[in-house]
Write an enzyme that holds these catalytic residues in place. Structure first.
Site, mmCIF file in Angstrom:
data_model
loop_
_atom_site.group_PDB
_atom_site.id
_atom_site.type_symbol
_atom_site.label_atom_id
_atom_site.label_comp_id
_atom_site.label_asym_id
_atom_site.label_seq_id
_atom_site.Cartn_x
_atom_site.Cartn_y
_atom_site.Cartn_z
ATOM 1 N N CYS A 95 0.801 -1.341 -0.218
ATOM 2 C CA CYS A 95 -0.233 0.055 0.155
ATOM 3 C C CYS A 95 1.166 1.390 -0.199
ATOM 4 O O CYS A 95 0.558 2.329 -0.344
ATOM 5 C CB CYS A 95 -0.825 0.123 0.991
ATOM 6 S SG CYS A 95 -2.273 -1.230 0.738
ATOM 7 N N HIS A 234 -3.870 7.326 1.007
ATOM 8 C CA HIS A 234 -3.796 5.855 1.081
ATOM 9 C C HIS A 234 -5.437 5.150 1.469
ATOM 10 O O HIS A 234 -5.645 5.528 2.966
ATOM 11 C CB HIS A 234 -2.866 4.990 1.751
ATOM 12 C CG HIS A 234 -2.921 2.957 1.102
ATOM 13 N ND1 HIS A 234 -3.918 3.000 -0.032
ATOM 14 C CD2 HIS A 234 -3.372 2.285 2.228
ATOM 15 C CE1 HIS A 234 -4.148 1.651 0.510
ATOM 16 N NE2 HIS A 234 -3.988 0.767 1.842
ATOM 17 N N ASN A 264 -10.093 -0.736 -0.844
ATOM 18 C CA ASN A 264 -8.827 0.220 -0.998
ATOM 19 C C ASN A 264 -8.327 -0.916 -2.163
ATOM 20 O O ASN A 264 -7.820 -2.188 -2.091
ATOM 21 C CB ASN A 264 -8.466 -1.144 0.534
ATOM 22 C CG ASN A 264 -6.587 -0.873 0.951
ATOM 23 O OD1 ASN A 264 -5.954 -0.437 -0.163
ATOM 24 N ND2 ASN A 264 -6.319 -1.319 1.884
HETATM 25 N N1 COA Z 1 -18.501 -8.586 8.163
HETATM 26 C C1 COA Z 1 -19.320 -8.929 9.574
HETATM 27 N N2 COA Z 1 -18.552 -9.545 11.034
HETATM 28 C C2 COA Z 1 -17.021 -8.695 10.582
HETATM 29 C C3 COA Z 1 -16.596 -8.993 9.105
HETATM 30 C C4 COA Z 1 -17.161 -8.603 8.291
HETATM 31 N N3 COA Z 1 -16.878 -8.844 7.052
HETATM 32 N N4 COA Z 1 -15.297 -9.135 9.273
HETATM 33 C C5 COA Z 1 -14.370 -9.446 10.597
HETATM 34 N N5 COA Z 1 -15.545 -8.842 11.197
HETATM 35 C C6 COA Z 1 -16.094 -9.575 12.791
HETATM 36 C C7 COA Z 1 -15.234 -9.961 13.585
HETATM 37 O O1 COA Z 1 -14.778 -11.237 13.370
HETATM 38 C C8 COA Z 1 -14.989 -9.355 14.981
HETATM 39 O O2 COA Z 1 -16.082 -10.237 15.475
HETATM 40 P P1 COA Z 1 -15.967 -10.449 17.171
HETATM 41 O O3 COA Z 1 -16.241 -9.353 17.872
HETATM 42 O O4 COA Z 1 -17.367 -10.960 17.490
HETATM 43 O O5 COA Z 1 -14.646 -11.273 17.156
HETATM 44 C C9 COA Z 1 -15.684 -8.217 14.658
HETATM 45 O O6 COA Z 1 -16.139 -7.772 12.991
HETATM 46 C C10 COA Z 1 -14.432 -6.754 14.189
HETATM 47 O O7 COA Z 1 -13.916 -7.246 13.860
HETATM 48 P P2 COA Z 1 -12.253 -5.717 13.896
HETATM 49 O O8 COA Z 1 -11.446 -6.798 12.942
HETATM 50 O O9 COA Z 1 -12.550 -5.957 14.995
HETATM 51 O O10 COA Z 1 -13.354 -5.191 13.267
HETATM 52 P P3 COA Z 1 -12.483 -3.643 12.905
HETATM 53 O O11 COA Z 1 -14.051 -2.372 13.222
HETATM 54 O O12 COA Z 1 -11.137 -3.589 13.616
HETATM 55 O O13 COA Z 1 -12.368 -3.732 11.198
HETATM 56 C C11 COA Z 1 -10.766 -3.260 9.406
HETATM 57 C C12 COA Z 1 -11.899 -4.489 10.551
HETATM 58 C C13 COA Z 1 -9.554 -4.591 8.908
HETATM 59 C C14 COA Z 1 -12.075 -2.889 8.440
HETATM 60 C C15 COA Z 1 -10.156 -2.673 9.442
HETATM 61 O O14 COA Z 1 -9.216 -3.037 11.256
HETATM 62 C C16 COA Z 1 -8.883 -2.382 9.171
HETATM 63 O O15 COA Z 1 -9.662 -1.280 7.995
HETATM 64 N N6 COA Z 1 -7.807 -2.356 9.307
HETATM 65 C C17 COA Z 1 -6.396 -1.741 8.723
HETATM 66 C C18 COA Z 1 -6.377 -1.706 7.774
HETATM 67 C C19 COA Z 1 -5.324 -1.332 6.563
HETATM 68 O O16 COA Z 1 -4.466 -0.135 7.011
HETATM 69 N N7 COA Z 1 -4.522 -1.672 6.246
HETATM 70 C C20 COA Z 1 -3.872 -1.350 5.645
HETATM 71 C C21 COA Z 1 -2.980 -1.438 4.084
HETATM 72 S S1 COA Z 1 -3.476 -2.804 2.974
#
Ligand code: COA
Length: 315
Positions: A95, A234, A264
């Site tokens: 990224c 990004h 993304n």
């Molecule tokens: N649909 C429904 N639920 C989902 C899901 C989906 N697509 N993906 C994950 N979940 C659930 C998880 O299992 C978790 O459930 P639990 O609480 O029962 O364990 C819950 O949602 C929260 O998951 P979490 O991973 O903590 O969510 P989040 O708020 O952190 O969002 C991302 C996830 C990936 C969107 C977020 O963490 C993110 O954007 N991270 C950074 C990505 C990034 O910057 N990448 C760098 C460049 S690639």
């Protein structure tokens, strides 16, 4: 185009979860048989139509998804763009790949090794996604964007004023594709080449590092935060971009956000957002822009530039 509703019909997820957690409504995926070079050539062609340069001396392609493990994809792109036998190489910084490419362009031009350098960010990221993984499939999309840098003065509109890059390999496990790599193959493993991401930890690292490098890069060129017209970061997550704007003390409106339409797109993300900002009339000549990124590696960085005067060919 794949909408959230289409994903929700195939995965244990919902439009509501994806929209509120990421800001993404849809993403694009390549047609079967289409690959990164095809997207890169199209973006490169449009950049050439828009740019005021006679020749291009180097092609730098940032991608996580080269057409093949060997050779690099950039030579094919340069050849298909009709650029002759120019040096062309790939950069793998995920990224942050576009910013790494920008730094290469800056080094080549300021070192008098090139007059004009094409930097392309292009991804067929969907090819790295496990169709059953709800934690990655809604996030990533395919796309490409290209920028041409040419030699010029630092007081001209379009000047690239500073770039800072970093890496921390101790964070390599945050986001990774193990299958297909030499470590897995030498161990006799043939795991599928799917990306896995520790989303929450990545989220925290991304904001911390992008805030720090953005402030330092602005400081380096003597811009105060409130002088910045656009934060073109990004597009990993709308919440990351808004939170970053808040941490920096910028109004939300300063953040150019197109993640809703494209997801993304890794190395293609910043050039696609720049294009979106220009097409929607937000980014104009002379505007001050800061572009931070954070991604797998971990790699991160920021660049600042002013927007040039572009003749704009129709896409
Ligand atoms: N649909 C429904 N639920 C989902 C899901 C989906 N697509 N993906 C994950 N979940 C659930 C998880 O299992 C978790 O459930 P639990 O609480 O029962 O364990 C819950 O949602 C929260 O998951 P979490 O991973 O903590 O969510 P989040 O708020 O952190 O969002 C991302 C996830 C990936 C969107 C977020 O963490 C993110 O954007 N991270 C950074 C990505 C990034 O910057 N990448 C760098 C460049 S690639």
């Amino acid at each position: 185009m794949v909408s959230n509703a289409m994903l929700a019909s195939q995965l244990d997820t919902s439009d509501e979860w994806i929209t509120t957690r990421t800001g993404i409504s849809q993403r694009h995926v390549v047609d079967p048989g289409t690959s990164t070079s095809d997207l890169a050539v199209e973006a490169g062609r449009r950049a050439i139509d828009n740019a005021d340069v006679e020749t291009i001396d180097y092609v730098v392609l940032a991608t996580t998804t080269p057409d093949r493990i060997c050779p690099a994809t950039a030579p094919e792109v340069a050849s298909r763009l009709g650029l002759g036998h120019v040096p062309a190489f790939d950069i793998s910084a995920v990224c942050s790949g576009f910013l790494y490419g920008v730094q290469m362009a800056r080094a080549l031009i300021s070192g008098n090794l090139a007059r004009a350098v094409m930097v392309i960010g292009a991804e067929s990221f969907s090819t790295l996604l496990d169709p059953c993984d709800r934690t990655t499939r809604p996030i990533f999309g395919d796309g490409a964007g290209a920028v041409i840098f040419r030699a010029g003065r630092s007081d001209e509109c379009g000047a690239l004023l500073a770039v800072n890059l970093h890496s921390d390999g101790a964070l390599a496990d945050l986001i990774a594709v193990d299958g297909g790599g030499a470590r897995a193959r030498s161990a006799g493993r043939h795991d599928p080449a799917y990306i896995r991401m520790r989303g929450r930890s990545t989220f925290i690292q991304a904001i911390k590092h992008m805030e720090e490098v953005t402030l330092r890069t602005l400081d380096e060129v003597g811009w105060k935060v409130d002088e910045v017209d656009h934060l073109v970061g990004h597009q990993a997550n709308q919440r990351i971009l808004l939170s970053l704007a808040k941490h920096l003390g910028l109004p939300e409106e300063a953040a150019v956000i197109n993640i809703r339409e494209v997801g993304n797109t890794a190395a293609a993300s910043i050039p696609l957002a720049l294009d979106y900002g220009v097409r929607t009339g937000r980014i104009a000549r002379g505007h001050k822009i800061v572009m931070p990124a954070f991604g797998a590696g971990a790699t991160w960085g920021a660049a600042v530039l002013t927007w040039p005067d572009l003749k704009r060919a129709e896409a």
